[in-house]
Write an enzyme that holds these catalytic residues in place. Structure first.
Site, PDB file in Angstrom:
ATOM      1  N   LYS A  54       0.844  -1.207   0.000  1.00 26.05           N
ATOM      2  CA  LYS A  54       0.000   0.000   0.000  1.00 26.05           C
ATOM      3  C   LYS A  54       0.876   1.253   0.000  1.00 26.05           C
ATOM      4  O   LYS A  54       0.627   2.201  -0.739  1.00 26.05           O
ATOM      5  CB  LYS A  54      -0.907   0.004   1.248  1.00 26.05           C
ATOM      6  CG  LYS A  54      -2.073  -0.957   1.141  1.00 26.05           C
ATOM      7  CD  LYS A  54      -2.782  -1.171   2.464  1.00 26.05           C
ATOM      8  CE  LYS A  54      -3.847  -2.254   2.309  1.00 26.05           C
ATOM      9  NZ  LYS A  54      -4.403  -2.740   3.571  1.00 26.05           N
ATOM     10  N   GLN A  98      -4.858  -1.407   9.704  1.00 23.56           N
ATOM     11  CA  GLN A  98      -4.782  -2.735   9.102  1.00 23.56           C
ATOM     12  C   GLN A  98      -5.434  -3.776  10.032  1.00 23.56           C
ATOM     13  O   GLN A  98      -5.094  -3.868  11.207  1.00 23.56           O
ATOM     14  CB  GLN A  98      -3.303  -3.106   8.851  1.00 23.56           C
ATOM     15  CG  GLN A  98      -3.091  -4.428   8.161  1.00 23.56           C
ATOM     16  CD  GLN A  98      -3.600  -4.447   6.717  1.00 23.56           C
ATOM     17  OE1 GLN A  98      -3.398  -3.502   5.955  1.00 23.56           O
ATOM     18  NE2 GLN A  98      -4.282  -5.527   6.352  1.00 23.56           N
ATOM     19  N   ASP A 121     -11.399   2.948   4.295  1.00 21.69           N
ATOM     20  CA  ASP A 121     -11.842   1.556   4.189  1.00 21.69           C
ATOM     21  C   ASP A 121     -13.374   1.472   4.149  1.00 21.69           C
ATOM     22  O   ASP A 121     -13.933   0.431   3.793  1.00 21.69           O
ATOM     23  CB  ASP A 121     -11.341   0.743   5.400  1.00 21.69           C
ATOM     24  CG  ASP A 121     -10.235  -0.223   5.021  1.00 21.69           C
ATOM     25  OD1 ASP A 121     -10.094  -0.528   3.818  1.00 21.69           O
ATOM     26  OD2 ASP A 121      -9.513  -0.689   5.924  1.00 21.69           O
TER      27      ASP A 121
END
Ligand code: NAD
Length: 296
Positions: A54, A98, A121
């Site tokens: 990422k 994460q 997200d």
């Protein structure tokens, strides 16, 4: 029939190139560089690989990448304080924690601490509610990637019968919601669904997000249907190595389907591309800049 292969790797490269163009325009017209902060708690090897990837792709798109690595035993109040700092930091437009988090941390509490406009997200309650009511929201990256591939292949999805296998909060449910928002007739199948084969046979679009290697055989697929395989499963091979496979049995499904995503090289590469896209979208919204549809 042999299915058209939907090449997620090539498509994601195109998406990332559009994102880079948009980033460059934001910089030259407004002096703003979109920034993505990724928080990793602990040292789970798979998570470390994702976070590295990422960060690399964020920088390649011309954006700022901020990585925060915390020890596995970090207390929750320390993590929440970091999120508060990132929420208040004007150079950060997207925040991603994460998952999974170590067991002593409350994922729901942590995710909902992220400011909704920076929740790239799309997992916090506010964004789930906005998506569910068809309003502007941050959309979870994996389902968004699937939707972009489907729209690219089909054009309009209106009126199509879609079956989503899996009802998780991060893939199945938001995928179903996105397909509904695009006017599909949507069925969500799950572990308690009866006669799954018959349910799937009615689908023009099948999205498999289960986590069971090759569980969908070709004889469940309606001839000509589009199959999107979200699953990522590592299986042992006879020569003592491992191999990645999806949730659908690729060869038998590709023989019947009209189009199919491979694993690897299908949905996976689109997920990070959509994370970058969400960061740019968040940056535009936070700065009250025109949010033209830079992906179309
Ligand atoms: P999950 O375990 O949270 O959810 C799995 C879902 O499958 C559940 O809703 C369950 O009801 C359903 N299910 C289980 N057994 C079933 C059965 N026999 N028949 C029908 N439904 C069944 O998983 P998830 O987080 O949604 O992930 C699903 C898969 O997608 C995994 O393989 C994961 O690795 C993969 N994934 C890929 C990406 C990507 O970027 N490509 C991103 C996220 C997840």
């Amino acid at each position: 029939m042999s299915a058209h292969i939907i090449d997620g790797k090539a498509f994601s490269a195109k998406v990332r190139s559009k994102i880079a163009d948009k980033v460059s325009a934001l910089k030259s017209a407004h002096g703003i560089t979109p920034g993505l902060a990724v928080v990793l708690v602990g040292s789970d090897p798979a998570s470390q690989v994702y976070v590295r990837s990422k960060g690399k792709q964020t920088v390649e798109a011309g954006m700022n990448s901020f990585e925060h690595k915390l020890d596995a035993d970090t207390p929750e109040d320390v993590l929440l304080a970091l999120i508060d700092d990132l929420n208040a930091d004007d150079s950060v437009h997207g925040i991603l924690v994460q998952l999974p988090l170590p067991g002593h941390l409350d994922e729901t509490q942590v995710i909902n601490r992220i400011a909704p406009e920076k929740d790239v997200d799309g997992f916090c309650i506010a964004n789930v509610g906005l998506l569910g009511t068809g309003q502007k929201s941050m959309v979870p990256c994996t389902p968004l990637g699937c939707l972009l591939m489907l729209r690219d292949y089909h054009g309009s999805l209106s009126g199509k019968n879609a079956v989503v296998i899996g009802r998780s909060n991060i893939v199945g449910k938001p995928m179903a919601q996105l397909l509904l928002n695009d006017s599909c007739t949507v069925t969500i199948a799950h572990s308690r669904t009866q006669d799954l084969a018959e349910v799937v046979r009615g689908a023009d679009i099948v999205v498999a997000a289960v986590g069971r290697p090759e569980m969908v055989p070709g004889d469940w697929i309606k001839p000509g249907a589009t199959v999107i395989d979200v699953g990522i499963n590592r299986i042992d091979t006879e020569d003592g190595k491992t191999r990645l496979v999806g949730d659908v049995d690729y060869d038998s499904c590709a023989a019947v389907a009209g189009a199919i995503t491979p694993v690897p090289g299908g949905v996976g590469p689109m997920t990070i591309a959509c994370l970058l896209a969400n960061t740019v979208t968040a940056c535009c919204r936070i700065n009250n800049l025109a949010e033209d549809d830079f992906l179309s």
